[in-house]
Design a protein around this motif. Structure first.
Motif, PDB file in Angstrom:
ATOM      1  N   ILE A  83       0.838  -1.210   0.000  1.00 37.32           N
ATOM      2  CA  ILE A  83       0.000   0.000   0.000  1.00 37.32           C
ATOM      3  C   ILE A  83       0.865   1.249   0.000  1.00 37.32           C
ATOM      4  CG2 ILE A  83      -1.659   1.337   1.360  1.00 37.32           C
ATOM      5  CD1 ILE A  83      -2.785  -1.361   2.361  1.00 37.32           C
ATOM      6  N   ARG A  84       1.975   1.189   0.733  1.00 34.24           N
ATOM      7  CA  ARG A  84       2.838   2.362   0.886  1.00 34.24           C
ATOM      8  C   ARG A  84       3.870   2.489  -0.226  1.00 34.24           C
ATOM      9  NH1 ARG A  84       3.740   1.160   7.358  1.00 34.24           N
ATOM     10  NH2 ARG A  84       1.985   2.441   8.142  1.00 34.24           N
ATOM     11  N   SER A  85       3.888   1.538  -1.144  1.00 34.25           N
ATOM     12  CA  SER A  85       4.941   1.525  -2.168  1.00 34.25           C
ATOM     13  C   SER A  85       4.694   2.528  -3.282  1.00 34.25           C
ATOM     14  CB  SER A  85       5.053   0.119  -2.773  1.00 34.25           C
ATOM     15  OG  SER A  85       3.864  -0.207  -3.494  1.00 34.25           O
ATOM     16  N   LEU A  93      -3.688  -7.864  -3.869  1.00 25.59           N
ATOM     17  CA  LEU A  93      -3.732  -6.455  -3.444  1.00 25.59           C
ATOM     18  C   LEU A  93      -2.998  -5.578  -4.448  1.00 25.59           C
ATOM     19  CD1 LEU A  93      -4.407  -4.254  -1.368  1.00 25.59           C
ATOM     20  CD2 LEU A  93      -2.305  -4.873  -0.140  1.00 25.59           C
ATOM     21  N   LYS A  94      -1.843  -6.050  -4.928  1.00 27.06           N
ATOM     22  CA  LYS A  94      -1.080  -5.283  -5.918  1.00 27.06           C
ATOM     23  C   LYS A  94      -1.927  -5.007  -7.159  1.00 27.06           C
ATOM     24  CE  LYS A  94       3.613  -6.875  -4.776  1.00 27.06           C
ATOM     25  NZ  LYS A  94       4.774  -7.671  -5.266  1.00 27.06           N
ATOM     26  N   ARG A  95      -2.680  -6.013  -7.572  1.00 24.91           N
ATOM     27  CA  ARG A  95      -3.486  -5.860  -8.779  1.00 24.91           C
ATOM     28  C   ARG A  95      -4.637  -4.871  -8.586  1.00 24.91           C
ATOM     29  NH1 ARG A  95      -2.181 -11.493  -9.220  1.00 24.91           N
ATOM     30  NH2 ARG A  95      -4.031 -12.109  -8.019  1.00 24.91           N
ATOM     31  N   ARG A  96      -5.020  -4.645  -7.343  1.00 23.83           N
ATOM     32  CA  ARG A  96      -6.152  -3.761  -7.060  1.00 23.83           C
ATOM     33  C   ARG A  96      -5.740  -2.305  -6.857  1.00 23.83           C
ATOM     34  NH1 ARG A  96     -10.582  -6.178  -4.760  1.00 23.83           N
ATOM     35  NH2 ARG A  96     -11.452  -4.065  -4.861  1.00 23.83           N
ATOM     36  N   LEU A  97      -4.437  -2.070  -6.791  1.00 27.28           N
ATOM     37  CA  LEU A  97      -3.964  -0.707  -6.536  1.00 27.28           C
ATOM     38  C   LEU A  97      -3.895   0.100  -7.830  1.00 27.28           C
ATOM     39  CD1 LEU A  97      -1.087  -1.239  -3.937  1.00 27.28           C
ATOM     40  CD2 LEU A  97      -3.450  -0.585  -3.518  1.00 27.28           C
ATOM     41  N   PRO A  98      -4.021   1.425  -7.726  1.00 28.47           N
ATOM     42  CA  PRO A  98      -3.858   2.288  -8.913  1.00 28.47           C
ATOM     43  C   PRO A  98      -2.399   2.312  -9.345  1.00 28.47           C
ATOM     44  CG  PRO A  98      -4.141   3.627  -6.940  1.00 28.47           C
ATOM     45  CD  PRO A  98      -4.359   2.209  -6.513  1.00 28.47           C
ATOM     46  N   LEU A  99      -2.113   1.774 -10.502  1.00 24.00           N
ATOM     47  CA  LEU A  99      -0.732   1.625 -10.954  1.00 24.00           C
ATOM     48  C   LEU A  99      -0.279   2.815 -11.779  1.00 24.00           C
ATOM     49  CD1 LEU A  99      -0.756  -2.160 -11.942  1.00 24.00           C
ATOM     50  CD2 LEU A  99       0.069  -1.106  -9.813  1.00 24.00           C
ATOM     51  N   ILE A 100       0.973   3.218 -11.566  1.00 23.15           N
ATOM     52  CA  ILE A 100       1.580   4.292 -12.341  1.00 23.15           C
ATOM     53  C   ILE A 100       2.631   3.674 -13.253  1.00 23.15           C
ATOM     54  CG2 ILE A 100       2.999   6.380 -12.226  1.00 23.15           C
ATOM     55  CD1 ILE A 100       1.639   6.972  -9.543  1.00 23.15           C
TER      56      ILE A 100
END
Length: 737
Positions: free
Chosen positions: A662-664, A727-734
């Motif tokens: 989450i913090r990455s 969780l990684k797949r659900r995060l907004p990716l840049i």
């Protein structure tokens, strides 16, 4: 004139009894100074004298110049004492006084700055103002205005009243509802793009200020929110890449410039040239705090393998090291500033600007020996000095060198036939030698050791972000969190009144004046950031309580929005100053706080949202006309328009892989809530329905739960995510572009 004996044996005026370091700097002036207060006002009315108001701050170089040339001069002081009641104000302690009369100065002259010199009627209405005056000119102005007052007293009074009335009208703009943020955000971006210096970074010609609140703060959010938005247009994504690149390029240029103290760390307030090379050397806590946050946010917007990412991390480490070493009180609070001027050596008697920081080529040869040539090449040293005379008005830097990164490690390595690792080792050893020499042979600049609530709040935010972003450096992360918590503890013990729930402005040998809106806004923001970093419920609960107190003291139930100044009968206008300056405006940070609290304490969502809307409505006209002047407000509104993502983490481990994911990345619209099964946040659950349900379910399960994260949007929570990859797949990716 009130005088007393001072430790130096010289006569002192009544400022000798002040707590402000800036006022104490003027305690030996022959001027009959008063502090801002009833005693001075009564004297002016009783004797029907105009007031000369002088506003500045302790680290201000030109304030020192004016003081040395004029306030220490017996002839000038005699004129001042005969014709005026003279009041000295520390703008950092009394931003309300500074704000009102700076508005007058800017309206009448088109510019502003410090020292600020304002002539007032006994009723505190301004009728003339300026900044720095050369000594001969200053005496002429003093005598001329004394004559004008003597011959046309009523005209001066009437003029002052009209000015105040005009400022009142200007500050009471009618609300404008339903402001559309997206086109305003585009307008702010386009203006920054037009002003961007593609060679040196930054957004102005000389002098150049870092001004994160007006530039990189917005650009980082604009980039993150659009790059991660699957619905963004191609043009929006291209603009977002440009925004990111401008922010990164600017911060890297600042880090490599002479505005950074290469030897001891920290950053000066501004550069007098366009290259970030020659600074005015004062170091302000608010700059360290904002640059720390800016470096961390932009760091997360560039690929892990990027050279710029490494530089931005070094920038953050540099600031944390500096404030911990040189701006931290033994009790944990952070001091305000270090001066620009100092004595060149222990046996010197005359202070010079930058004396603590600059070097001659000969000094470097003597101190560094065989490593001198390599060091001088890397840091741009010239035999005759590297400071352009056109940027050295007083000639104090002649023959001196301001160190800056003139060449990369690789360029220096190639020049001297060494590896980059060898060069780095030599530079590190050389800087250690210079630091040791400097600390031994040069007196440090004056330290403004008052502790301001607002700036400590900004620093707490930056340190909390450091803990989250640089967690892989466990020593630095732990140190940053400890510093943030210690500063928070200091404020609770020394600046906060448990009985009234109010904050004071500052602390130095006791509490300072009444807290202003920025004290509440910046400190509440710091508490929210510290809660997310530390997982400790107490910080969020305190933030919720302080927001209630800020609402009580500063919210305008009739016109909407928030006043910037605390109630005070001697402040003729309670202004709602929404424009960003060297710091973000208090009301912009308040808007962000309200939006975040509406999700942290979601049961109060309607009340928080109503106040947030009133902030935008009450500033609607200004937003529509000049959105770039309110970039921090546009940033906050932009995050809300995209919708907040609420992450509820159930787990106990501080090094949780879920938290690490989450913090990455930089997610401007993130809300992170912690549910520790071993110590459930029951008090927070009383104001957060989603959390309340989870705590009840946890208790039914006997306090046992598998670590997971729930993502909630629009107050609807998804199923628990128990797999880190999911969780990684659900995060907004840049994208790594």
């Amino acid at each position: 004139m009130s005088t007393s004996s001072h430790s130096t044996g010289r006569k002192t005026n009544r400022l000798a009894m002040a707590k402000s370091p800036y006022l104490l700097q003027h305690a030996e002036n022959p001027v009959d100074w008063y502090e801002w207060g009833q005693e001075a006002f009564d004297k002016a009315k009783r004797e029907n004298k105009p007031i000369f108001l002088s506003v500045g701050y302790s680290a201000c170089h030109w304030c020192h110049v004016l003081a040395h040339e004029s306030f220490e001069d017996e002839v000038t002081a005699k004129i001042m004492n005969e014709h005026y009641v003279n009041i000295k104000v520390d703008r950092e302690e009394r931003p309300d006084v500074d704000r009102l009369y700076m508005t007058f100065l800017q309206a009448t002259s088109g510019g502003g700055g410090w020292p600020m010199s304002v002539w007032l009627t006994p009723d505190l209405h301004p009728f003339f103002a300026g900044t720095y005056f050369p000594p001969g000119n200053f005496r002429q102005v003093l005598l001329k205005l004394a004559d004008v007052w003597e011959e046309n007293t009523e005209r001066c009074k009437q003029s002052g009243k009209q000015v105040i009335e005009a400022l009142k009208q200007a500050s009471n703009a009618a609300p404008q509802h339903d402001v559309n943020i997206e086109p305003l955000a585009s307008e702010v971006f386009q203006r920054l793009q037009q002003r961007f210096d593609t060679t040196n970074g930054g957004f102005d010609r000389a002098p150049k200020f870092p001004s994160p609140a007006q530039t990189t703060h917005f650009l980082a959010r604009y980039a993150a929110l659009h790059l991660s938005d699957p619905n963004a247009t191609t043009e929006e994504k291209q603009n977002a890449q440009v925004a990111r690149n401008m922010a990164v390029y600017t911060l890297v240029k600042i880090y490599n410039g002479g505005i950074r103290d290469v030897v001891g760390g920290g950053f000066s307030r501004y550069s007098v040239d366009e290259r970030w090379h020659v600074p005015h050397f004062e170091k302000m806590l608010y700059d360290q705090a904002q640059l720390l946050t800016a470096s961390l946010e932009t760091c997360q917007l560039v690929p892990p393998s990027s050279r710029d990412r490494k530089t931005l991390k070094l920038m953050a480490e540099d600031i944390v090291s500096y404030v911990a070493k040189d701006l931290r009180s033994p009790e944990g609070g952070f001091y305000s500033a270090e001066d620009a001027d100092s004595l060149p050596s222990n046996d010197s008697t005359v202070k010079k600007e930058g004396a603590f920081y600059v070097w001659t080529a000969q000094q470097l040869d003597e101190i560094l020996g065989a490593n001198a040539e390599l060091f001088k090449f890397h840091f741009g040293v010239k035999e005759g000095g590297n400071c352009d005379p056109s940027h050295d008005i007083q000639g104090e830097l002649k023959g001196q060198n301001v160190l800056f990164t003139a060449h990369t490690l690789e360029e220096t390595a190639e020049k001297f036939g060494k590896s980059a690792e060898e060069v780095e080792s030599i530079l590190r050893a050389s800087l250690d030698a210079l630091r040791e020499y400097r600390d031994k042979h040069r007196p440090r600049p004056h330290l403004d050791d008052k502790i301001l609530t607002c700036w400590n709040g900004l620093m707490i935010s930056g340190l909390s972000r450091t803990y989250e972003v640089l967690k892989e450096d466990s020593e630095l992360a732990s140190k940053a969190l400890e510093l943030a918590e210690s500063a928070t503890k200091f404020i609770r013990q020394h600046i906060y009144d448990e009985a009234s729930g109010e904050l004071r402005r500052s602390y130095r040998e006791g509490q300072g004046p009444t807290g202003q809106a920025d004290d509440y806004a910046f400190f509440i923001q710091g508490l929210l950031d510290l809660y997310e970093a530390s997982t400790k419920e107490e910080y969020l609960l305190w933030a919720i309580g302080l927001q209630g107190k800020q609402d009580e003291l500063f919210y305008d139930p009739e016109g909407g929005g928030y006043y910037a100044s605390a109630p005070d009968e001697h402040i003729l206008i309670r202004m709602k100053d929404a424009q960003d300056g060297a710091e973000p405006s208090a009301v912009s940070i308040t808007l962000s706080n309200l939006q975040r609290l509406a999700h942290f304490a979601e049961d109060r969502h309607a009340a928080y949202t109503e106040k947030a809307k009133s902030v935008l409505d009450s500033n609607g006209q200004l937003l529509s006309r000049v959105p770039h002047a309110l970039a921090s407000m546009v940033s906050a509104a932009m995050a809300a328009s995209k919708g907040y993502m609420q992450f509820i983490h159930t787990g106990s481990a501080a090094d949780s892989p879920f938290l690490k994911v989450i913090r990455s990345m930089f997610i401007p619209n993130r809300i992170l809530i912690h549910l520790d099964p071993n110590n459930p946040p029951r008090e927070l659950a009383t104001v957060n329905g989603s959390l309340r349900t989870l705590v009840e379910e946890l208790e039914k399960a006997g306090g046992k739960a598998k670590e997971n994260v729930r993502i909630c949007e629009n107050f609807t929570c998804g199923l628990p995510i128990e797999d880190v990859e999911e969780l990684k797949r659900r995060l907004p990716l840049i994208p790594d572009i």
